[in-house]
Design an enzyme around this catalytic site. Structure first.
Site, PDB file in Angstrom:
ATOM      1  CE1 TYR A1073      -3.896   2.099   0.564  1.00 25.70           C
ATOM      2  CE2 TYR A1073      -2.638   3.251   1.970  1.00 25.70           C
ATOM      3  CZ  TYR A1073      -3.853   3.250   1.397  1.00 25.70           C
ATOM      4  OH  TYR A1073      -4.552   4.273   1.559  1.00 25.70           O
ATOM      5  CE  LYS A1077      -3.683   5.109  -1.883  1.00 24.06           C
ATOM      6  NZ  LYS A1077      -4.548   5.403  -2.700  1.00 24.06           N
ATOM      7  CB  ILE A1106      -9.539   8.982   6.993  1.00 21.99           C
ATOM      8  CG1 ILE A1106      -8.105  10.258   6.519  1.00 21.99           C
ATOM      9  CG2 ILE A1106     -10.645   9.637   6.588  1.00 21.99           C
ATOM     10  CD1 ILE A1106      -8.335  11.294   7.462  1.00 21.99           C
TER      11      ILE A1106
END
Length: 1164
Positions: A1073, A1077, A1106
């Site tokens: 991941y 990104k 988040i």
């Protein structure tokens, strides 16, 4: 409205709305010799100078203004002072002041103008007028003690002197070169000097007492100075100045050093050594190109004061006793020549520049805050261009360059230069720094003008302007060129060319640079200006061609020619142009004294006003808009200023001055006007009378015997019957009617009122079980009335008031009016409730009154007046009587149903209008109106919230997800963005539904396959890279290709890639991941560099921790560890990410944001 008087056809007498008083800034002194007032008991001495009809008093130690006198009827011709009084000669009168400011006496016996005055002791004054008559005054009685008349052919008095230690003696000098010594007490001529001189000496122009008794210094018209002993009538020594011209002033040093200073008519000062009788030093150009009016040595100090007609007061210091080291110590000066351009820097500071080449600031309140920025002079490179010109002025490298135009901008003045100035007949434009009060090192001049092409062409800058952002300045030239420069670096940033834009043959998208010799206009530029948004440029030439340019690309948007030169005879030219940025108006002045106003926001420069009648009779010199663009001010060489009302297109004021105005400026808040006049050295300030009274509304000038109505304007109760009118009462007057019981309950006292144990002795009381009560005489009357008949009481119970009387009157006349409603509007809330309650038959009313009141409300609804108030009255009426009476009476029920239908009809009409207005306002306010947005990953999380927010802002949102879901988008699509064929099909489908490709792209699609590096499967790594990185790449590539293929001329697109903060810092268990990104962020920066020139911006958002469906899968232990690293100690929300995306998508807020990575992490 104010009354205006029209005398006859074609002539106007108008009330002056603009000028109420004046104040002059920048005037220091004139040709009248200044004087020192030495106080014997105080160390603070004063220096007095004359300026027209007033005189200024300065503190000698600081040269700061102490006071300004009241104006005299005529200009001041002479000043004098003794230890107690100050004497001022103005016209044929002499004014005596005590304590400098208090008028003590006025001496008015002279027949002609008083030219010279001399205090003679503390009790007398000697004066000489234009008729060569000498008077000696007794100051206390204001009477003439002695009168002597002289023949001007034989003895024309030029100087007066009271020799030291000569009691009652007065020494007179003449134009014939002779002198006379008089005893004024005995009225006798004691001696005449230089009677037998051969050849005859020239006229005496100056005379001063030396530091030695019996010796005086005499200055002559031919430059000769003579030291003469009065006792022996013997000349001790003679000096001669080499300068052509008379001796204008003489002073002796008063600190025990034998030096004498003399002033000349050329502005030089000579210092003489009286011991060795030779010249020891000179002060060249102490006052440039003007006579030295006065010289004064300060007692006991090596300081010399001088003043001249160049509006300067200077103090010189001698560092060494030899007199050779003379330097300027302190000065107080204004413009030496008339100012030609005046601008307001802010509401209190005025910028002024003129023919002396100096830039100055004047403070309108505090005089000590005024500053001088220096001056511009001719440079050697400029003289080389004029080698054939043998004028003597070319050899003077200090020759001042007059400033003819000036612009300033305050927004960036703390960082770099904020002022530029255009010089007369010069192509170089100078820059100035307001904070440092100095001229900048930047000098704006294009190198093209140094080539041979323009060697024989006279090139000069004609106009300039600074952008509202303070970063750029624009300069227009007499050759038609318009150049752009950067204010911070002083570098050239391009020129404007009206030729068609040319592109490279190999790369059709690459724009070729225009030739540096290409011009924007074919005629000299008379004005240039930026617009308020810093996106367009307006330029105009003298031939009437107005052009609108796009500032960023320097391309021509529109061009309009407003003068038909073939039809005009003589040739009409534009001489002045000003722009009001906020309103988009341009004012143009023509050489035929006509004024026109154009609107450049229409792109076609539509003429909205023309002032061709009642205009000036000579050339227009200046134009100025008021800050609200309602008035236009114009000045002319005919010495008038006229004020034009733009909305009505009429002349509302005409003012005549003693001297013509050549420049004017209006303060930012419109309360002051600054003017510069021909042959005037100061800046004049005028107050705006309309700030203290009502403005002029209407004025007619061409109708004879016209009557102008005077009165206050009253708005009608209802503008139109089609409009619904509210009551304009405070909301509390009608909103609280239905909650009066709640208000009463809230206002009740929490505790019962305590009865005092003992009443005052003077109040009658009666004892009872609780203690005592007060005796009320009304209670006794009530007790007596209890024995009356009950029948009479029932007859008196019928309630009557002004309200019920109006209802009964309405019933009798069968006509409804607004009288009842107006009566209720004047009552308080409690009184209104009581009146409506008393309409019931149980409370003293009747059924007829209730029906009449309902008819009054129905009529008010029909008239569409007081809608809010009538609705409240109806609701209160139903609340009071609904349960007990209305629902039991069929007639009342029918009336209520009818008025309910009428109210509903009115409200539906009002609601439709409100909904239409609200929808229009939302459409205008939405930041993403007329845009198409593509949001990937719109099924949940960040993508879903971004899609909802964009849709609420007016964008047509196309939501994309791998599965079908409800994203509240206008168009929803299912697509696998990791496959090229799927993305190509998605682009086709979006174009089919929206007839456009998205100009906002948000890549929010992403997946998680978390695992430690040593345990991660290769399939999990490939899946994350394929969706998160490759999917973002495919969407950006395909949709950007489609956008560029449309070849839009003004493409404004935004790409927003959702990356992650872990792509920058890494995270345990997310190597796939974080890698994806990090790649997305790096891809964004590359896209910004490649696509920015096409109008496509690319930015990345780096969310932190988040709250989404993906983060819900993170174990709780890891969540707690991550939250401990966040300074704000909480998780972020998807709404906070969506707001950042909205900022990046809006071209209004982020049009210059490109290649940025914005972290939304809470400080992680």
């Amino acid at each position: 409205m104010r009354p205006l008087l029209i005398l006859s056809k074609g002539t106007i007498t108008v009330r002056q709305w603009f000028i109420i008083s004046k104040h002059v800034n920048g005037l220091i002194t004139n040709h009248v010799p200044c004087i020192l007032r030495i106080h014997q008991r105080h160390s603070s001495h004063l220096l007095l100078t004359a300026i027209g009809k007033v005189f200024h008093a300065y503190r000698l130690n600081t040269l700061q203004v102490l006071l300004v006198s009241d104006p005299h009827p005529e200009d001041i011709q002479a000043l004098a002072a003794n230890s107690r009084l100050v004497f001022v000669a103005a016209g044929s009168s002499i004014y005596v002041y005590r304590r400098v400011f208090h008028l003590y006496q006025t001496l008015t016996d002279h027949k002609g103008d008083v030219q010279q005055i001399l205090p003679f002791g503390d009790e007398h004054l000697v004066s000489v007028d234009a008729s060569n008559t000498l008077r000696v005054w007794d100051i206390q009685s204001a009477s003439v003690y002695l009168l002597l008349e002289f023949d001007t052919k034989n003895f024309h008095i030029t100087c007066l002197l009271h020799p030291a230690t000569y009691v009652n003696k007065l020494l007179l000098a003449s134009r014939q070169g002779t002198m006379q010594l008089w005893n004024i007490k005995s009225n006798k001529l004691l001696h005449e000097f230089f009677i037998n001189d051969t050849p005859a000496t020239s006229s005496i122009t100056a005379m001063a007492q030396s530091t030695v008794v019996d010796v005086v210094a005499i200055g002559y018209n031919d430059g000769q100075i003579r030291l003469h002993n009065l006792r022996y009538d013997e000349t001790l020594v003679k000096f001669t100045q080499d300068f052509n011209g008379p001796i204008t002033s003489i002073a002796f040093r008063l600190d025990n050093i034998p030096h004498m200073a003399t002033g000349s008519s050329t502005g030089h000062i000579c210092i003489w050594n009286l011991d060795t009788c030779h010249l020891i030093s000179q002060v060249r150009q102490a006052h440039k190109d003007c006579p030295i009016a006065a010289l004064h040595y300060i007692p006991g100090e090596p300081l010399l004061i001088s003043n001249g007609s160049d509006n300067a007061l200077r103090e010189w210091i001698f560092d060494m006793p030899d007199g050779q080291s003379c330097r300027l110590y302190r000065e107080r000066c204004g413009h030496s020549k008339s100012p030609r351009c005046v601008r307001f820097h802010d509401n209190e500071i005025i910028l002024s520049a003129g023919n002396d080449g100096r830039l100055r600031t004047f403070h309108t309140i505090l005089d000590n805050l005024s500053r001088c920025f220096g001056r511009t002079t001719r440079y050697r490179w400029e003289m080389e261009l004029n080698e054939d010109d043998n004028d003597n002025d070319n050899n003077d490298t200090e020759q001042a360059l007059p400033i003819v135009d000036l612009r300033c901008e305050v927004i960036k003045e703390n960082d770099w230069d904020g002022i530029i100035a255009v010089h007369e007949d010069r192509r170089r434009v100078s820059a100035w720094n307001f904070i440092r009060a100095t001229r900048s090192q930047h000098k704006f001049e294009h190198e093209r003008f140094a080539t041979k092409v323009y060697h024989d062409v006279e090139v000069s800058a004609t106009s300039c302007d600074i952008s509202p952002c303070g970063n750029f300045c624009i300069i227009g030239y007499s050759t038609g060129h318009i150049d752009l420069y950067n204010m911070q670096s002083g570098l050239y940033r391009g020129s404007f060319d009206d030729e068609p834009v040319k592109y490279a043959a190999k790369n059709p998208r690459k724009r070729l640079k225009s030739s540096p010799y290409a011009t924007a206009h074919s005629y000299p530029i008379c004005g240039v200006s930026f617009d308020s948004l810093n996106t367009r440029l307006i330029s105009c030439d003298i031939s009437g061609n107005i052009k609108l340019w796009r500032l960023k690309t320097k391309t021509l948007l529109s061009s309009t020619s407003i003068i038909d030169q073939e039809m005009s005879s003589p040739v009409i030219k534009i001489i002045k142009m000003i722009v009001h940025r906020d309103s988009g108006l341009i004012a143009l002045a023509f050489n035929n004294q006509m004024i026109k106003i154009y609107d450049f926001d229409t792109m076609t420069f539509k003429c909205i006003r023309t002032f061709s009648t009642d205009t000036h009779t000579k050339e227009i010199t200046a134009l100025a808009f008021m800050p609200d663009a309602r008035w236009l001010l114009s000045t002319s060489l005919d010495k008038t200023m006229k004020v034009w009302d733009i909305p009505s297109g009429q002349l509302i004021d005409a003012i005549e001055f003693d001297q013509a105005i050549i420049t004017l400026a209006v303060s930012p808040n419109g309360d002051m006007l600054a003017t510069g006049h021909t042959e005037a050295l100061g800046v004049y300030l005028w107050s705006n009378r309309s700030m203290f009274g009502g403005p002029a509304i209407n004025l007619a000038t061409d109708h004879e015997n016209q009557q102008v109505l005077v009165g206050e304007f009253e708005s009608p109760e209802q503008i139109s019957k089609n409009l619904i009118t509210l009551s304009a009462l405070p909301e509390s007057k009608w909103k609280n009617l239905l909650v009066l019981d709640t208000i009463r309950q809230r206002n009740k006292p929490k505790e019962p009122i305590n009865i005092p144990k003992q009443a005052p002795f003077f109040l009658p009381t009666v004892s009872n079980l609780r203690g005592f009560v007060f005796v009320n005489p009304d209670d006794e009357k009530k007790e007596k009335g209890k024995n009356q008949s009950h029948i009479n009481q029932i007859q008196q119970f019928l309630y009557e008031s002004s309200f019920t009387n109006r209802l009964d009157h309405q019933k009798q006349n069968s006509s409804f009016s607004s009288d009842v409603v107006q009566l209720l509007k004047d009552l308080g809330m409690a009184k209104i409730e009581y009146e409506l309650r008393c309409l019931s038959p149980d409370q003293g009313g009747s059924l007829e009154r209730m029906l009449t009141f309902i008819d009054v409300l129905h009529q008010a609804f029909d008239n569409k007046q007081n809608y809010d108030l009538i609705s409240s009255y109806l609701a209160l009426f139903i609340q009071l009587h609904g349960t007990n009476l209305i629902w039991k009476n069929q007639e009342l029920i029918e009336k209520i149903r009818q008025i309910q239908l009428k109210q509903k009809e009115t409200w539906n009409h009002l609601q439709r209008q409100l909904n239409t207005s609200i929808a229009l306002v939302k459409y205008i306010k939405n930041m993403l109106t007329n845009t198409v947005s593509l949001v990937t990953g719109a099924g949940n999380g960040i993508g879903k919230r971004v899609a909802q927010l964009f849709a609420s802002q007016g964008s047509r949102v196309c939501g994309v997800d791998v599965q079908k879901s409800d994203s509240s988008c206008e168009h929803s699509f299912v697509s696998d963005i990791s496959q090229r064929s799927s993305v190509v099909k998605l682009a086709d489908e979006i174009y089919h539904h929206t007839q456009a490709y998205p100009n906002i792209i948000v890549n929010a699609a992403g997946i998680l396959r978390d695992s430690l590096l040593l345990k991660m499967r290769e399939e999990d790594f490939d899946d994350v890279i394929r969706v998160n990185l490759k999917g973002t790449f495919l969407v950006n590539q395909i949709f950007c290709q489609r956008l560029l293929a449309q070849k839009q001329t003004d493409l404004k697109a935004s790409v927003i890639n959702i990356a992650s903060i872990v792509g920058k810092y890494g995270n345990v268990g997310q190597c796939n991941y974080t890698a994806s990104k990090a790649g997305v962020e790096a891809m964004t920066k590359t896209m910004a560099k490649e696509l920015g020139r096409f109008g496509i911006r690319a930015n990345a958002v780096l969310p932190g921790f988040i709250q989404t469906a993906m983060t819900d899968k993170i174990p709780d232990k890891i969540k707690e560890k991550l939250l401990s690293m966040v300074p704000m100690t909480r998780m972020g929300t998807v709404d906070e990410i969506a707001q950042v995306c909205l900022f990046l998508a809006s071209n209004q807020m982020s049009s210059y944001v490109n290649g940025a990575s914005i972290e939304v992490t809470g400080g992680l």
